[in-house]
Design an enzyme around this catalytic site. Structure first.
Site, PDB file in Angstrom:
ATOM      1  N   ASN A   8       0.832  -1.202   0.000  1.00 36.84           N
ATOM      2  CA  ASN A   8       0.000   0.000   0.000  1.00 36.84           C
ATOM      3  C   ASN A   8       0.865   1.250   0.000  1.00 36.84           C
ATOM      4  OD1 ASN A   8      -2.748  -0.969   0.070  1.00 36.84           O
ATOM      5  ND2 ASN A   8      -2.262  -1.816   2.077  1.00 36.84           N
ATOM      6  N   ASP A  69       9.744  -6.835   2.013  1.00 34.93           N
ATOM      7  CA  ASP A  69       9.847  -6.290   3.359  1.00 34.93           C
ATOM      8  C   ASP A  69      11.284  -5.827   3.503  1.00 34.93           C
ATOM      9  OD1 ASP A  69       8.633  -5.514   5.760  1.00 34.93           O
ATOM     10  OD2 ASP A  69       9.476  -7.216   6.828  1.00 34.93           O
ATOM     11  N   PHE A 153      11.972   8.463   1.564  1.00 35.27           N
ATOM     12  CA  PHE A 153      10.972   8.205   2.598  1.00 35.27           C
ATOM     13  C   PHE A 153      11.588   7.303   3.653  1.00 35.27           C
ATOM     14  CE2 PHE A 153      10.535   5.097  -0.768  1.00 35.27           C
ATOM     15  CZ  PHE A 153      10.328   3.886  -0.119  1.00 35.27           C
ATOM     16  N   HIS A 181      19.012  -1.050  -1.639  1.00 36.90           N
ATOM     17  CA  HIS A 181      18.712  -2.431  -1.267  1.00 36.90           C
ATOM     18  C   HIS A 181      17.533  -2.956  -2.075  1.00 36.90           C
ATOM     19  CE1 HIS A 181      16.941   0.757   1.072  1.00 36.90           C
ATOM     20  NE2 HIS A 181      15.898  -0.001   1.344  1.00 36.90           N
ATOM     21  N   ARG A 182      16.480  -2.123  -2.201  1.00 38.71           N
ATOM     22  CA  ARG A 182      15.300  -2.558  -2.961  1.00 38.71           C
ATOM     23  C   ARG A 182      15.669  -2.727  -4.422  1.00 38.71           C
ATOM     24  NH1 ARG A 182      12.166   0.986  -1.346  1.00 38.71           N
ATOM     25  NH2 ARG A 182      11.520  -0.161   0.473  1.00 38.71           N
TER      26      ARG A 182
END
Length: 197
Positions: A8, A69, A153, A181-182
């Site tokens: 979300n 996550d 963010f 990292h993402r």
């Protein structure tokens, strides 16, 4: 190929769509599939949380999906906040300002400010008999003494990646999306998906 990203978080969704632009993979949001559920995240590790979210969507909607996550692990704090990164300061929702305030307070007076961001991405493909795959991305750096930068963010204003003199919040989306990292976890995911396409 259409695939659901079980989040979300509008910032994460925008980041992922940017990374997958031109790949022929259309990323659907939870809103796109009419999912407004509060998906549980009760795992003890980021891998468990990512799998839990992906399984929830796959089992309920029967669509190819992935979930991520992320945890910020600070060496001097024994790996905290880790799996509790989004809700480190307690309370309801994800209060980034309160989380950063708590982290900076817990690191006050400590010389060791080494930290790493770790992302786990769990993928479940429809037609793959529900086979699950995990991809991991890690970026090391350190926690700054105060917030710097307006972009990004979460903990971005206080995380300076190794090899840079600016925080993620100061580096801007384009640079962050190449080194984060993402980005690293998603790069593994994208390579895998492209082989299937």
């Amino acid at each position: 190929m259409k695939i659901v990203f079980a989040t979300n978080n509008k910032n994460k969704l925008a980041e992922i769509r940017e990374m997958l632009a031109g790949s022929g993979i259309e990323v659907l949001s939870l809103a796109d599939i009419g999912c407004h559920d509060d998906i549980p995240e009760t795992g003890n590790t980021i891998e468990e949380n990512a799998l839990q979210k992906a399984r929830y969507i796959y089992n309920k909607y029967g669509m190819s999906c992935f979930a991520d996550d992320t945890g910020l692990e600070v060496e001097a704090l024994g790996g905290e906040p880790g799996v509790y990164s989004a809700r480190y300061a307690g309370g309801t929702g994800h209060d980034s300002e309160a989380n950063m305030t708590k982290l900076l307070a817990n690191l006050a007076g400590k010389d060791n400010r080494k930290a790493r961001f770790r992302t786990a991405v769990a993928l479940i493909l429809d037609g793959g008999n529900g086979r699950e795959r995990l991809f991991e991305g890690v970026v090391t750096g350190e926690i700054t003494e105060e917030r710097r930068g307006e972009g990004g963010f979460g903990y971005d204003p206080i995380f300076r990646p190794d090899g840079y003199d600016r925080t993620f919040a100061e580096l801007g989306h384009e640079t962050k999306n190449k080194i984060s990292h993402r980005a690293r976890a998603v790069a593994g995911l994208v390579e895998y998906l492209k082989q299937l396409a």
